[in-house]
Design a protein around this motif. Structure first.
Motif, mmCIF file in Angstrom:
data_model
loop_
_atom_site.group_PDB
_atom_site.id
_atom_site.type_symbol
_atom_site.label_atom_id
_atom_site.label_comp_id
_atom_site.label_asym_id
_atom_site.label_seq_id
_atom_site.Cartn_x
_atom_site.Cartn_y
_atom_site.Cartn_z
ATOM 1 N N UNK A 125 0.343 5.691 10.910
ATOM 2 C CA UNK A 125 -0.103 6.908 10.238
ATOM 3 C C UNK A 125 -0.607 7.920 11.265
ATOM 4 N N UNK A 126 -0.106 9.136 11.172
ATOM 5 C CA UNK A 126 -0.427 10.189 12.133
ATOM 6 C C UNK A 126 -1.939 10.385 12.279
ATOM 7 N N UNK A 127 -2.651 10.495 11.193
ATOM 8 C CA UNK A 127 -4.080 10.790 11.261
ATOM 9 C C UNK A 127 -4.901 9.619 11.818
ATOM 10 N N UNK A 128 -4.329 8.443 11.850
ATOM 11 C CA UNK A 128 -5.040 7.280 12.389
ATOM 12 C C UNK A 128 -4.589 6.941 13.802
ATOM 13 N N UNK A 129 -3.432 7.432 14.198
ATOM 14 C CA UNK A 129 -2.865 6.988 15.474
ATOM 15 C C UNK A 129 -3.003 7.986 16.614
ATOM 16 N N UNK A 130 -3.460 9.194 16.347
ATOM 17 C CA UNK A 130 -3.518 10.214 17.388
ATOM 18 C C UNK A 130 -4.317 9.778 18.609
ATOM 19 N N UNK A 131 -5.429 9.103 18.393
ATOM 20 C CA UNK A 131 -6.294 8.716 19.514
ATOM 21 C C UNK A 131 -5.983 7.322 20.040
ATOM 22 N N UNK A 132 -5.093 6.606 19.344
ATOM 23 C CA UNK A 132 -4.723 5.235 19.701
ATOM 24 C C UNK A 132 -5.933 4.300 19.760
ATOM 25 N N UNK A 133 -6.925 4.587 18.967
ATOM 26 C CA UNK A 133 -8.133 3.754 18.878
ATOM 27 C C UNK A 133 -8.144 3.111 17.496
ATOM 28 N N UNK A 134 -7.822 1.821 17.447
ATOM 29 C CA UNK A 134 -7.691 1.133 16.162
ATOM 30 C C UNK A 134 -8.817 0.149 15.886
ATOM 31 N N UNK A 135 -9.507 -0.270 16.926
ATOM 32 C CA UNK A 135 -10.583 -1.248 16.789
ATOM 33 C C UNK A 135 -11.863 -0.689 17.388
ATOM 34 N N UNK A 136 -12.983 -1.157 16.856
ATOM 35 C CA UNK A 136 -14.288 -0.715 17.335
ATOM 36 C C UNK A 136 -15.132 -1.945 17.629
ATOM 37 N N UNK A 137 -15.695 -1.971 18.816
ATOM 38 C CA UNK A 137 -16.583 -3.080 19.178
ATOM 39 C C UNK A 137 -17.755 -3.115 18.213
ATOM 40 N N UNK A 138 -18.008 -4.288 17.639
ATOM 41 C CA UNK A 138 -19.130 -4.453 16.722
ATOM 42 C C UNK A 138 -18.802 -4.181 15.263
ATOM 43 N N UNK A 139 -17.583 -3.753 14.977
ATOM 44 C CA UNK A 139 -17.179 -3.511 13.592
ATOM 45 C C UNK A 139 -15.952 -4.367 13.297
ATOM 46 N N UNK A 140 -16.084 -5.245 12.321
ATOM 47 C CA UNK A 140 -14.984 -6.107 11.898
ATOM 48 C C UNK A 140 -14.427 -5.531 10.603
ATOM 49 N N UNK A 141 -13.299 -4.842 10.710
ATOM 50 C CA UNK A 141 -12.712 -4.174 9.536
ATOM 51 C C UNK A 141 -12.438 -5.130 8.390
ATOM 52 N N UNK A 142 -12.017 -6.357 8.699
ATOM 53 C CA UNK A 142 -11.751 -7.345 7.653
ATOM 54 C C UNK A 142 -13.041 -7.749 6.944
ATOM 55 N N UNK A 143 -14.071 -8.018 7.706
ATOM 56 C CA UNK A 143 -15.360 -8.429 7.111
ATOM 57 C C UNK A 143 -15.987 -7.279 6.319
ATOM 58 N N UNK A 144 -15.930 -6.075 6.866
ATOM 59 C CA UNK A 144 -16.521 -4.912 6.190
ATOM 60 C C UNK A 144 -15.808 -4.595 4.889
ATOM 61 N N UNK A 145 -14.524 -4.887 4.830
ATOM 62 C CA UNK A 145 -13.748 -4.614 3.610
ATOM 63 C C UNK A 145 -14.197 -5.497 2.457
ATOM 64 N N UNK A 146 -14.766 -6.662 2.765
ATOM 65 C CA UNK A 146 -15.235 -7.555 1.714
ATOM 66 C C UNK A 146 -16.447 -6.944 1.088
#
Length: 146
Positions: A125-146
């Motif tokens: 997705x263009x709006x998510x890929x421009x910076x090529x930063x998909x992961x953040x130290x200290x944030x677990x996208x899978x866990x946060x989604x729960x």
């Protein structure tokens, strides 16, 4: 206050304190549960990774807690304002768009992904890929989604 000064963390501490020292009736407990559970939802839709802060609030929020005569919380309201819309379309180098988009594309259920047309990862997705930063130290996208 300045970015990273601790405004969001301070408000969380205040809400936890109010929750700890106030009454235990079913009605009061319900209000406290709603107060405490609202913050992660607001953060996922309004926070993003910046070069200064991995979980930076990109919006202003005014929280109002209503108390009865005995000091117990009986209601409240959150007013959001000043959503930083530029971050949505132009995340800077090393920054990430709003967390909710990454959470949904990585950890949403198949039904959610299909309903929101997010069947591919964030790099698609263009709006998510421009910076090529998909992961953040200290944030677990899978866990946060729960």
């Amino acid at each position: 206050g300045e970015s990273g000064a601790g405004k969001t963390e301070t408000s969380k501490l205040i809400m936890r304190y109010i929750s700890a020292v106030s009454g235990r009736s079913r009605e009061v407990q319900e209000v406290k549960d709603k107060m405490l559970s609202s913050n992660p939802i607001l953060e996922s839709f309004g926070n993003a990774k910046t070069v200064m802060n991995n979980n930076s609030s990109r919006f202003g929020k005014y929280m109002e807690i209503l108390f009865d005569a005995g000091g117990d919380p009986v209601g409240g309201r959150v007013t959001n304002y000043l959503l930083e819309k530029a971050r949505l379309v132009f995340p800077g180098p090393g920054e990430r768009n709003f967390h909710i988009f990454y959470m949904l594309t990585k950890a949403g259920t198949q039904q959610e992904k299909e309903a929101y047309y997010l069947t591919q990862g964030p790099e698609s997705f263009w709006y998510l890929s421009q910076s090529e930063c998909y992961n953040v130290q200290g944030i677990d996208d899978h866990k946060e989604m729960q």
